[in-house]
Design a protein around this motif. Structure first.
Motif, mmCIF file in Angstrom:
data_model
loop_
_atom_site.group_PDB
_atom_site.id
_atom_site.type_symbol
_atom_site.label_atom_id
_atom_site.label_comp_id
_atom_site.label_asym_id
_atom_site.label_seq_id
_atom_site.Cartn_x
_atom_site.Cartn_y
_atom_site.Cartn_z
ATOM 1 N N ALA A 42 -10.677 -0.012 -4.344
ATOM 2 C CA ALA A 42 -10.040 1.251 -4.715
ATOM 3 C C ALA A 42 -8.711 1.020 -5.428
ATOM 4 O O ALA A 42 -8.427 1.647 -6.460
ATOM 5 C CB ALA A 42 -9.830 2.108 -3.470
ATOM 6 N N PHE A 43 -7.905 0.114 -4.893
ATOM 7 C CA PHE A 43 -6.628 -0.172 -5.551
ATOM 8 C C PHE A 43 -6.856 -0.874 -6.893
ATOM 9 O O PHE A 43 -6.092 -0.666 -7.846
ATOM 10 C CB PHE A 43 -5.723 -1.012 -4.649
ATOM 11 N N ALA A 44 -7.900 -1.695 -6.981
ATOM 12 C CA ALA A 44 -8.219 -2.340 -8.259
ATOM 13 C C ALA A 44 -8.618 -1.288 -9.296
ATOM 14 O O ALA A 44 -8.197 -1.356 -10.462
ATOM 15 C CB ALA A 44 -9.339 -3.358 -8.065
ATOM 16 N N CYS A 45 -9.408 -0.299 -8.887
ATOM 17 C CA CYS A 45 -9.779 0.792 -9.795
ATOM 18 C C CYS A 45 -8.543 1.572 -10.222
ATOM 19 O O CYS A 45 -8.413 1.978 -11.391
ATOM 20 C CB CYS A 45 -10.774 1.721 -9.110
ATOM 21 N N SER A 46 -7.628 1.795 -9.277
ATOM 22 C CA SER A 46 -6.395 2.507 -9.587
ATOM 23 C C SER A 46 -5.561 1.718 -10.589
ATOM 24 O O SER A 46 -4.947 2.290 -11.508
ATOM 25 C CB SER A 46 -5.597 2.744 -8.299
ATOM 26 N N ALA A 47 -5.562 0.391 -10.442
ATOM 27 C CA ALA A 47 -4.814 -0.458 -11.361
ATOM 28 C C ALA A 47 -5.398 -0.388 -12.769
ATOM 29 O O ALA A 47 -4.663 -0.261 -13.763
ATOM 30 C CB ALA A 47 -4.832 -1.903 -10.862
ATOM 31 N N VAL A 48 -6.731 -0.461 -12.865
ATOM 32 C CA VAL A 48 -7.385 -0.381 -14.173
ATOM 33 C C VAL A 48 -7.108 0.979 -14.822
ATOM 34 O O VAL A 48 -6.813 1.066 -16.021
ATOM 35 C CB VAL A 48 -8.908 -0.611 -14.030
ATOM 36 N N VAL B 205 3.746 10.369 -6.924
ATOM 37 C CA VAL B 205 4.817 10.860 -7.801
ATOM 38 C C VAL B 205 4.336 10.977 -9.243
ATOM 39 O O VAL B 205 4.596 11.974 -9.933
ATOM 40 C CB VAL B 205 6.043 9.930 -7.718
ATOM 41 N N GLU B 206 3.634 9.935 -9.724
ATOM 42 C CA GLU B 206 3.131 9.927 -11.106
ATOM 43 C C GLU B 206 1.705 9.400 -11.106
ATOM 44 O O GLU B 206 1.476 8.208 -11.293
ATOM 45 C CB GLU B 206 4.019 9.044 -11.999
ATOM 46 N N PRO B 207 0.724 10.265 -10.882
ATOM 47 C CA PRO B 207 -0.671 9.829 -10.790
ATOM 48 C C PRO B 207 -1.131 9.086 -12.038
ATOM 49 O O PRO B 207 -0.940 9.551 -13.165
ATOM 50 C CB PRO B 207 -1.441 11.145 -10.634
ATOM 51 N N GLY B 208 -1.709 7.904 -11.819
ATOM 52 C CA GLY B 208 -2.239 7.135 -12.931
ATOM 53 C C GLY B 208 -1.198 6.511 -13.829
ATOM 54 O O GLY B 208 -1.524 6.045 -14.930
ATOM 55 N N GLY B 209 0.063 6.452 -13.392
ATOM 56 C CA GLY B 209 1.128 5.883 -14.215
ATOM 57 C C GLY B 209 1.127 4.363 -14.210
ATOM 58 O O GLY B 209 0.441 3.714 -13.409
ATOM 59 N N MET B 210 1.920 3.777 -15.103
ATOM 60 C CA MET B 210 1.992 2.317 -15.229
ATOM 61 C C MET B 210 2.566 1.674 -13.966
ATOM 62 O O MET B 210 2.099 0.624 -13.523
ATOM 63 C CB MET B 210 2.857 1.945 -16.438
ATOM 64 N N ILE B 211 3.585 2.293 -13.389
ATOM 65 C CA ILE B 211 4.187 1.727 -12.177
ATOM 66 C C ILE B 211 3.179 1.740 -11.033
ATOM 67 O O ILE B 211 3.007 0.746 -10.316
ATOM 68 C CB ILE B 211 5.454 2.510 -11.787
ATOM 69 N N ALA B 212 2.478 2.860 -10.893
ATOM 70 C CA ALA B 212 1.457 2.954 -9.854
ATOM 71 C C ALA B 212 0.360 1.920 -10.084
ATOM 72 O O ALA B 212 -0.127 1.283 -9.136
ATOM 73 C CB ALA B 212 0.859 4.359 -9.821
ATOM 74 N N GLY B 213 -0.022 1.727 -11.338
ATOM 75 C CA GLY B 213 -1.048 0.733 -11.661
ATOM 76 C C GLY B 213 -0.605 -0.673 -11.319
ATOM 77 O O GLY B 213 -1.370 -1.464 -10.767
ATOM 78 N N GLY B 214 0.644 -1.014 -11.651
ATOM 79 C CA GLY B 214 1.153 -2.347 -11.334
ATOM 80 C C GLY B 214 1.222 -2.606 -9.841
ATOM 81 O O GLY B 214 0.843 -3.679 -9.347
ATOM 82 N N MET C 293 0.818 -1.205 0.000
ATOM 83 C CA MET C 293 0.000 0.000 0.000
ATOM 84 C C MET C 293 0.857 1.262 0.000
ATOM 85 O O MET C 293 0.575 2.222 -0.731
ATOM 86 C CB MET C 293 -0.941 -0.006 1.207
ATOM 87 N N VAL C 294 1.907 1.257 0.803
ATOM 88 C CA VAL C 294 2.808 2.418 0.850
ATOM 89 C C VAL C 294 3.478 2.611 -0.512
ATOM 90 O O VAL C 294 3.577 3.739 -1.020
ATOM 91 C CB VAL C 294 3.858 2.245 1.962
ATOM 92 N N ALA C 295 3.927 1.509 -1.108
ATOM 93 C CA ALA C 295 4.598 1.599 -2.410
ATOM 94 C C ALA C 295 3.645 2.112 -3.484
ATOM 95 O O ALA C 295 4.000 2.988 -4.291
ATOM 96 C CB ALA C 295 5.155 0.231 -2.798
ATOM 97 N N ALA C 296 2.420 1.570 -3.512
ATOM 98 C CA ALA C 296 1.440 1.998 -4.515
ATOM 99 C C ALA C 296 1.067 3.464 -4.311
ATOM 100 O O ALA C 296 0.913 4.226 -5.278
ATOM 101 C CB ALA C 296 0.192 1.120 -4.438
ATOM 102 N N ALA C 297 0.921 3.871 -3.048
ATOM 103 C CA ALA C 297 0.576 5.265 -2.749
ATOM 104 C C ALA C 297 1.691 6.205 -3.189
ATOM 105 O O ALA C 297 1.437 7.250 -3.809
ATOM 106 C CB ALA C 297 0.304 5.422 -1.253
ATOM 107 N N ALA C 298 2.925 5.843 -2.865
ATOM 108 C CA ALA C 298 4.066 6.692 -3.221
ATOM 109 C C ALA C 298 4.176 6.842 -4.736
ATOM 110 O O ALA C 298 4.396 7.950 -5.257
ATOM 111 C CB ALA C 298 5.348 6.099 -2.656
ATOM 112 N N ALA C 299 4.001 5.728 -5.456
ATOM 113 C CA ALA C 299 4.096 5.780 -6.913
ATOM 114 C C ALA C 299 2.982 6.640 -7.511
ATOM 115 O O ALA C 299 3.205 7.394 -8.463
ATOM 116 C CB ALA C 299 4.032 4.362 -7.491
ATOM 117 N N ASP C 300 1.796 6.554 -6.935
ATOM 118 C CA ASP C 300 0.670 7.325 -7.457
ATOM 119 C C ASP C 300 0.824 8.809 -7.157
ATOM 120 O O ASP C 300 0.392 9.654 -7.942
ATOM 121 C CB ASP C 300 -0.638 6.807 -6.854
#
Length: 243
Positions: A129-135, A80-89, A71-78
């Motif tokens: 929420a994280f699934a929506c962020s991934a999509v 830094v780069e909202p909606g990016g591929m890394i954040a999605g993964g 969760m921390v990693a996904a939040a940090a990535a989002d």
């Protein structure tokens, strides 16, 4: 997070308000995950044991740690780069781990006890929420706003009303049982969250109607809370043992 928002508002920074808003949402999400990880399985195990169900409800330490890290990693990535591929993964990993966590909580077992399943539902909204962020990040089929509303209207709103009702009853010596009107409030909050996410994800052209409907359900839910729990919170404590 609050400081970052006001930093831009007074003209001392650029784009810090966006960072502050996202950071605040993720802080709440992490609080729900951390506190929920302690109380939800405990409450579930106690409730099931009380009715004679010896289901194995537990938390797996390695899963618990991985949930928070992901969760921390996904939040940090989002952030830094909202909606990016890394954040999605990373959001995919967080969503899967959150659902895996709930498998050990025997989430389907307490469906007959609203005051308990509402807490499971609040946690489940984190995974949604994280699934929506991934999509949003990996396919672009959903706008990023769908994930943000799943965090706020979904996870935060559901958990807040679930804990407010449980604590109001428990701390005033009452039985931990949701009244029919309380269940209605739970359903209204859930409906409000579903409509708000749907407005962003699937019906952007008619979003205003869906947002108004969502806001109406939300307001009605918390108005019901006031009506039901005002006498509970302002009246005398009932001296009796509670589970």
């Amino acid at each position: 997070a609050n400081l970052l928002y006001h930093w831009e508002d007074v003209g001392w920074g650029a784009d810090t308000a966006r960072v502050g808003l996202r950071l605040s949402i993720y802080v709440f999400a992490l609080l729900i995950a951390a506190i929920g990880g302690r109380i939800v399985p405990s409450f579930t195990a106690n409730a099931l044991k009380k009715r004679g169900d010896e289901a194995d409800v537990r938390s797996i330490p390695v899963v618990e740690k991985l949930v928070m890290v992901s969760m921390v990693a996904a939040a940090a990535a989002d952030i830094v780069e909202p909606g990016g591929m890394i954040a999605g993964g990373l959001a995919v990993v967080a969503a899967v781990l959150l659902m895996l966590r709930m498998r050990y909580w025997r989430t389907l077992k307490p469906l007959g006890e609203p005051i308990l399943w509402i807490l499971h539902l609040g946690h489940a909204w984190l995974a949604v929420a994280f699934a929506c962020s991934a999509v949003a990040g990996l396919t672009g089929l959903f706008p990023q706003g769908a994930a943000l509303h799943a965090f706020t209207s979904g996870a935060i709103g559901t958990t807040v009303i679930g804990m407010m009702t449980r604590v109001a009853l428990g701390h005033t010596g009452r039985a931990l049982k949701a009244s029919p009107l309380t269940v209605v409030a739970y359903l209204l909050v859930t409906g409000a969250a579903l409509l708000r996410v749907a407005a962003a994800a699937m019906f952007p052209l008619h979003a205003e109607i869906w947002i108004l409907a969502s806001g109406g359900l939300w307001s009605l839910a918390f108005s019901l809370y006031v009506v039901i729990y005002w006498p509970v919170l302002t009246g005398p404590r009932i001296e009796q043992s509670t589970p």
